[in-house]
Design a protein around this motif. Structure first.
Motif, short mmCIF file in Angstrom:
data_model
loop_
_atom_site.label_atom_id
_atom_site.label_comp_id
_atom_site.label_asym_id
_atom_site.label_seq_id
_atom_site.Cartn_x
_atom_site.Cartn_y
_atom_site.Cartn_z
N SER B 26 -40.84 76.01 66.02
CA SER B 26 -39.75 75.15 65.35
C SER B 26 -40.34 73.48 65.40
CB SER B 26 -38.30 74.96 66.04
OG SER B 26 -38.48 74.58 67.36
N LYS B 27 -41.19 73.26 66.16
CA LYS B 27 -42.01 71.65 66.33
C LYS B 27 -40.88 71.14 66.92
CE LYS B 27 -44.73 72.56 62.34
NZ LYS B 27 -44.68 72.43 60.65
N ASP B 81 -31.09 76.99 61.33
CA ASP B 81 -32.43 76.88 61.89
C ASP B 81 -32.68 77.68 63.13
OD1 ASP B 81 -32.99 73.20 60.95
OD2 ASP B 81 -32.77 74.99 59.84
N TYR B 85 -35.20 80.74 63.36
CA TYR B 85 -36.41 81.04 64.24
C TYR B 85 -36.47 81.92 65.09
CZ TYR B 85 -38.20 76.48 62.49
OH TYR B 85 -38.65 75.30 61.59
N LYS B 143 -48.60 79.41 62.32
CA LYS B 143 -47.51 78.13 62.31
C LYS B 143 -47.25 77.75 60.81
CE LYS B 143 -47.94 75.58 66.47
NZ LYS B 143 -48.21 74.40 67.02
N HIS B 144 -48.53 78.12 60.19
CA HIS B 144 -48.48 77.49 58.63
C HIS B 144 -47.76 78.74 57.92
CE1 HIS B 144 -50.03 75.76 55.16
NE2 HIS B 144 -50.37 76.90 54.71
N SER B 147 -43.78 77.59 58.50
CA SER B 147 -43.62 76.78 57.94
C SER B 147 -43.25 76.92 56.38
CB SER B 147 -44.71 75.55 57.88
OG SER B 147 -44.81 75.14 59.01
N ASN B 148 -43.99 77.75 55.72
CA ASN B 148 -43.92 78.00 54.27
C ASN B 148 -42.80 79.02 54.12
OD1 ASN B 148 -46.11 76.77 53.51
ND2 ASN B 148 -47.15 78.68 53.52
N TYR B 150 -39.90 78.70 56.07
CA TYR B 150 -38.82 77.93 56.37
C TYR B 150 -38.51 77.25 55.45
CZ TYR B 150 -36.06 74.38 58.67
OH TYR B 150 -35.11 73.53 58.95
#
Lengths: 235, 418
Positions: B26-27, B81, B85, B143-144, B147-148, B150
């Motif tokens: 989730s950074k 969110d 996640y 992670k990439h 992100s997409n 998300y």
């Protein structure tokens, strides 16, 4: 022969129109046929669908029944863009501007303001213009295009694609065709100016063969004039 | 006692690792302090109690509730969110679980049978899987992808209620499955019934939600018409007052008054015409036209539909009509404003089977006829070329375009409801 079709529920206006048409036709010596209707009916529909003669429709906008003059004009324009339409109206300027363009209406004449004089002038103009309604029609996958010959200024070959560009006063259209193919569809007013250019002579005001350009009536200079076609152009 | 201790330690480690993995994907950072750690310790006790002393397996529910609350408390994240996640972690966990079970099965078959050490192996296996999850969460490629996903998730129009409903269903199914793990027939029946009930609930919710929206739209439409009438009256009176002022003004003032009258007259007529649009579309059209109200457009509306548009179309086709009218109207307004004639004509009528909407606008510039309607082709300075292209692809919509001299005509046909 010109056929006049008058759709007007006011008897007085009908009589005025009849007199004006007869007067103009006698002065200019052309054959006419006049039909009168007070509202939309089957006979009027038959007249609209009939394609033998050139027609001038004189329509009142507000008529008895559910069908207005505008609706009749739409029905006319479904298949016939050659005939002229004149509306007898008392609507506002915005209404006139829009319908004049979308239905190619010749004129809107107000009933109680110079009606006779306006109608006379309009019929004279229509007669003198000789119904110049020829169109260039192009059909493509997503859109059909129709342009009056009289609106085309010139046509050139596109340097990058295998297409041609048709220039009118405010718009240019790129279509899939060759100059030769499109030239065959046009009439005598169009001449070859250059290997890559055809122009409408009615819009050309000046030719400069030595410098290789011609000037249009909108002031635009087109650098596509070849001496090779001089004889044909000046014929 | 030893098993309780091992289980306790494993639950603590799993919590720490899971929160760390959550933080990676989730950074968002997790700040650990004494209170947070105390809560984790307490939860571990609670989980041990549930697993050893409560016969009904409600671990899934309690686990989710705890994680959600803890993350909300420490990270201050949005409900959607957190759910997203946690779902991702759950998916990654399933993948690792399956892989791990395969390895253990092969180990059992070819090396040594560890099934007798199940009670010891279970917490150890959980720790190993949590650590593997932690490594996966740090992977750049994973992670990439997350992100997409998300970004796509955020673009979905799904509210918290729907997400909660889906979650609840999942958790109930989880419990049902665990209870009936040894009875395949019951399991399938219960699973199917749960899905059916959820679907029915969802449909009822959607219908109720749409009814509220539609009622609001109709109310807004009536309000707009009243506003237009008031605006109409205001402008009419204003123009007359300006004409009165003109009689006692200086020459310069008269010029300014004339300009004002001209400006008010043009927008006045635009507003007046838009009033004739059928209910159900008038709000949409008015909103689009409003941006151009002072541009001097000549707009004429010709409406032959007697009732409001909802009565003619199914909800789906109504949406299609609104979308297509919105796109074509945007194009028409932008082109018309740039032309000399500034014409826009809107016509609404019906035939036996269809509702037909016609838009005609004047335009100027350049058009490539072959590319018109193709992906990313646009004749606008700041356009992107998706609008007309997307309309040509729609199945419930019949769209035709014509160009006649300097007029662009679009005809939209949508099937009426039976």
């Amino acid at each position: 022969m010109i056929k006049f079709i008058i759709v007007e529920d006011d008897k007085n206006i009908q009589d005025i129109v009849k007199k004006v048409i007869r007067k103009i036709s006698m002065l200019n010596d052309f054959e006419i046929d006049v039909k009168y209707y007070t509202k939309f009916n089957k006979d009027l529909k038959k007249e609209i669908d009939e394609e033998l003669y050139r027609k001038v429709y004189i329509l009142d906008i507000e008529l008895d029944g559910n069908v207005s003059g505008i609706d009749i004009a739409h029905m006319i324009r479904d298949n016939d863009w050659d005939s002229e339409i004149i509306f007898i109206t008392s609507h506002d300027k915005m209404f006139e501007t829009v319908h004049r363009n979308i239905l190619d209406v010749f004129d809107f004449i107000e009933k109680f303001h110079d009606f006779t004089k306006r109608l006379e002038d309009d019929i004279k103009l229509i007669y003198n213009q000789k119904f110049d309604k020829k169109m260039l029609k192009v059909y493509s996958k997503n859109a059909d295009l129709e342009i009056y010959f009289k609106n085309i200024l010139y046509i050139t070959r596109d340097k990058e694609d295998r297409k041609i560009i048709i220039y009118t006063k405010d718009i240019s259209f790129k279509i899939v065709s060759t100059l030769t193919d499109v030239f065959d569809k046009l009439d005598d007013r169009f001449v070859r100016m250059h290997r890559s250019c055809i122009a409408n002579k009615d819009h050309v005001v000046q030719y400069c063969f030595n410098d290789g350009y011609f000037i249009l009536d909108n002031g635009k200079k087109v650098m596509m004039l070849s001496k090779k076609y001089r004889k044909e152009i000046l014929k | 006692m030893f098993f309780y201790l091992i289980s306790y330690i494993s639950i603590m480690i799993i919590q720490l690792v899971l929160f760390s993995a959550f933080s990676n994907i989730s950074k968002k950072s997790v700040k650990l302090n004494s209170i947070n750690i105390l809560v984790m310790l307490l939860y571990s006790f609670f989980e041990i109690f549930l697993s050893f002393f409560v016969s009904v397996p409600i671990n899934g529910l309690t686990c989710f509730a705890y994680f959600y609350w803890y993350l909300k408390w420490t990270m201050k994240l949005d409900f959607k969110d957190i759910v997203f996640y946690i779902f991702i972690l759950w998916l990654l966990g399933i993948g690792i679980d399956i892989l791990f079970m395969l390895i253990v099965s092969l180990f059992n078959v070819f090396v040594v049978d560890v099934s007798s050490y199940y009670d010891l192996m279970k917490p150890v296996a959980s720790i190993i899987m949590a650590i593997l999850l932690q490594f996966m969460s740090k992977n750049v490629h994973v992670k990439h992808i997350i992100s997409n996903l998300y970004v796509k998730f955020k673009s979905l129009k799904i509210n918290s209620f729907k997400i909660s409903l889906i979650l609840l269903v999942y958790l109930l199914i989880d419990i049902v499955c665990i209870i009936n793990i040894n009875n395949g027939y019951n399991f399938v029946i219960l699973f199917s019934v749960t899905i059916l009930i959820t679907y029915i609930l969802y449909c009822r919710y959607e219908i109720a939600s749409l009814k509220i929206t539609n009622d609001l739209i109709l109310k807004n439409n009536k309000f707009y018409i009243k506003v237009i009438d008031d605006y109409h009256l205001l402008k009419h009176n204003l123009i007359n007052q300006l004409l009165g002022l003109k009689t006692v003004s200086t020459k310069k003032a008269k010029l300014i008054i004339d300009d004002l009258i001209k400006e008010y007259n043009s927008s006045f007529k635009t507003v007046k015409n838009v009033k004739d649009i059928p209910d159900g579309l008038s709000g949409l059209v008015f909103e689009k036209v409003y941006n151009y109200i002072n541009e001097g457009l000549n707009i004429v509306v010709d409406n032959k539909l007697r009732d409001n548009i909802f009565l003619y179309l199914t909800p789906r086709n109504y949406n299609v009509l609104c979308e297509s009218l919105g796109i074509t109207l945007d194009n028409a307004l932008e082109s018309s404003v740039k032309s000399d004639k500034k014409i826009l004509y809107l016509q609404f009528y019906e035939n036996k089977n269809e509702i037909i909407v016609v838009l005609i606008n004047s335009f100027a510039g350049f058009i490539d006829l072959e590319k018109l309607g193709n992906f990313k082709y646009t004749s606008k300075d700041n356009g992107h070329g998706y609008g007309l292209f997307s309309l040509f692809l729609k199945r419930n919509l019949n769209i035709k375009t014509y160009i006649k001299n300097d007029l662009f005509k679009v005809e939209l046909k949508i099937v009426k409801k039976r």
